[in-house]
Write a protein that holds these residues in place. Structure first.
Motif, mmCIF file in Angstrom:
data_model
loop_
_atom_site.group_PDB
_atom_site.id
_atom_site.type_symbol
_atom_site.label_atom_id
_atom_site.label_comp_id
_atom_site.label_asym_id
_atom_site.label_seq_id
_atom_site.Cartn_x
_atom_site.Cartn_y
_atom_site.Cartn_z
ATOM 1 N N GLU A 168 0.817 -1.206 0.000
ATOM 2 C CA GLU A 168 0.000 0.000 0.000
ATOM 3 C C GLU A 168 0.854 1.261 0.000
ATOM 4 N N GLY A 219 -15.129 1.544 1.567
ATOM 5 C CA GLY A 219 -14.077 1.498 2.578
ATOM 6 C C GLY A 219 -13.181 0.281 2.543
ATOM 7 N N THR A 220 -13.691 -0.854 2.069
ATOM 8 C CA THR A 220 -12.883 -2.075 2.059
ATOM 9 C C THR A 220 -12.036 -2.214 0.792
ATOM 10 N N SER A 221 -12.105 -1.238 -0.097
ATOM 11 C CA SER A 221 -11.321 -1.262 -1.337
ATOM 12 C C SER A 221 -10.201 -0.231 -1.244
ATOM 13 N N ALA A 257 -9.826 -13.436 -1.527
ATOM 14 C CA ALA A 257 -8.993 -13.147 -0.355
ATOM 15 C C ALA A 257 -7.949 -14.233 -0.116
ATOM 16 N N ARG A 296 -15.698 -13.372 -2.845
ATOM 17 C CA ARG A 296 -14.775 -12.552 -2.065
ATOM 18 C C ARG A 296 -13.808 -13.427 -1.274
ATOM 19 N N ASP A 346 -15.610 -6.204 -3.623
ATOM 20 C CA ASP A 346 -16.507 -5.275 -2.934
ATOM 21 C C ASP A 346 -16.842 -4.084 -3.828
ATOM 22 N N GLY A 397 -10.881 -6.373 -2.117
ATOM 23 C CA GLY A 397 -11.578 -5.097 -2.217
ATOM 24 C C GLY A 397 -12.156 -4.836 -3.595
ATOM 25 N N ASP A 430 -6.769 -8.024 -4.947
ATOM 26 C CA ASP A 430 -7.202 -8.087 -3.555
ATOM 27 C C ASP A 430 -8.725 -8.122 -3.484
ATOM 28 N N ARG A 438 -10.552 3.786 -1.669
ATOM 29 C CA ARG A 438 -10.165 4.706 -0.586
ATOM 30 C C ARG A 438 -9.200 5.763 -1.097
#
Length: 356
Positions: free
Chosen positions: A80, A144-146, A281, A277, A297, A294, A292, A150
């Motif tokens: 990240e 929010g989970t991506s 994961a 998902r 999502d 995300g 990933d 974000r």
């Protein structure tokens, strides 16, 4: 007119350069790995994620009328910090360079930022769970989970702050759906499937099998735009100095049945999103593939896009349907031809899962 394009060798940047070649426009191309050919593009090697990027960019802005900011990293998804350095740090460096200095003369007065449908919060649904298209006033707080979402939303907040300052440039936020074209087939294969998936034989085999159903969640309904249609919207936004957000997407979104049919199946079997998902994961954590969870999502939650503003204020119309754009992408993934830039290079047996 003179336009500086960041990320000029990538999926969108390449399409934009094709579009600008039809106009009386000189292009200043910014990339980490510029191609050898130039055309009407003057190339400069700048890594937006490195310290001092603003100082490198500032003299390149001399005489530039508008900046189109396309540079963005979506890999390596396990790092990240590396993505943040380019996506957030690189955008900050560009904004710093555009602020000008007393001895550098006037900075460009217009920034066209390539945002994304991913900047939007989860969208509304109607009867039967079908998604409803949203306009530019929809909340840009992301999913929010991506990680991708974000960071796109964080940049929007960065632009909000810039717009409050005196003398800030005019800012256009172009928010497209998924951007597809045939030339991007090898790039998308690398970024989302990685080196372990035999893409060509897999796609050919699935299509030849003519499966009765493909295991995809019905919640996967996504807006799509062909890269050439997006490039047209970016050019029109720069030429007309549009202010604010503008959605760009094909008239028809893609749903799971569309994807299944494009892959030779009759329909989707309606796989639960949670199962897809979980599979993403597990395989991502084991580094078997680079996507990933995300992204699942994002595909399940992101809204469809109303393009009323683009049509009314830019006179923009999409020429390629979502289904045709997907078909072109699949052909590009199958033949692996790509384009003559490092980002769009043809896929090989040793293609890595990370951008080099």
């Amino acid at each position: 007119m003179r336009i500086l394009v960041t990320g000029a060798s990538g999926n969108v940047g390449t399409a934009l350069r094709r579009r600008l070649a039809r106009e009386d426009v000189d292009v200043v191309g910014i990339a980490r790995r510029p191609p050898q050919s130039s055309g009407r593009t003057t190339w400069h090697t700048v890594d937006l994620g490195r310290e001092g990027a603003a100082d490198r960019l500032r003299p390149l802005l001399d005489g530039v009328d508008a900046v189109v900011h396309c540079a963005w990293r979506i890999q390596p998804s396990h790092d990240e910090a590396s993505m943040r350095r380019v996506n957030l740090g690189g955008t900050a460096a560009l904004l710093d360079a555009m602020s000008g200095t007393p001895d550098a003369g006037a900075a460009p007065a217009h920034l066209v930022h390539l945002s994304s449908v991913g900047t939007y919060a989860a969208g509304p649904t109607g009867r039967g769970g079908r998604k409803i298209a949203v306009g530019e006033s929809w909340a840009t707080t992301g999913i929010g989970t991506s990680l991708y979402s974000r960071q796109k939303a964080e940049v929007e907040r960065m632009l909000d702050a810039v717009e409050t300052r005196a003398g800030s440039p005019t800012i256009t936020r172009v928010r497209p759906g998924l951007v597809l074209q045939g030339d991007a087939g090898p790039e998308i294969s690398r970024y989302f499937l990685g080196p372990l998936v035999p893409v060509k034989p897999l796609l050919r085999g699935v299509r030849a099998a003519r499966l009765p159903a493909l295991p995809l969640p019905r919640a996967l309904q996504v807006p799509v735009v062909h890269a050439d249609d997006l490039a047209d919207a970016l050019w029109l936004s720069a030429r007309q100095r549009l202010v604010g957000g503008v959605n760009v997407a094909a008239t028809d979104g893609l749903d799971a049945d569309d994807i299944a049919r494009a892959l030779g199946a009759r329909r989707t079997s309606g796989l639960p999103v949670a199962v897809m998902r979980a599979a993403a994961a597990i395989t991502w954590r084991l580094r078997l593939q680079p996507t990933d969870p995300g992204w699942v999502d994002l595909a399940a939650g992101t809204p469809l896009l109303s393009t009323d503003r683009a049509r009314a204020e830019l006179g923009w119309e999409p020429r390629v349907t979502a289904v045709d754009a997907l078909e072109q992408l699949l052909r590009g993934m199958t033949d692996g031809s790509g384009a003559a830039t490092a980002a769009l290079r043809p896929r090989t047996a040793t293609s890595g899962r990370m951008e080099r």
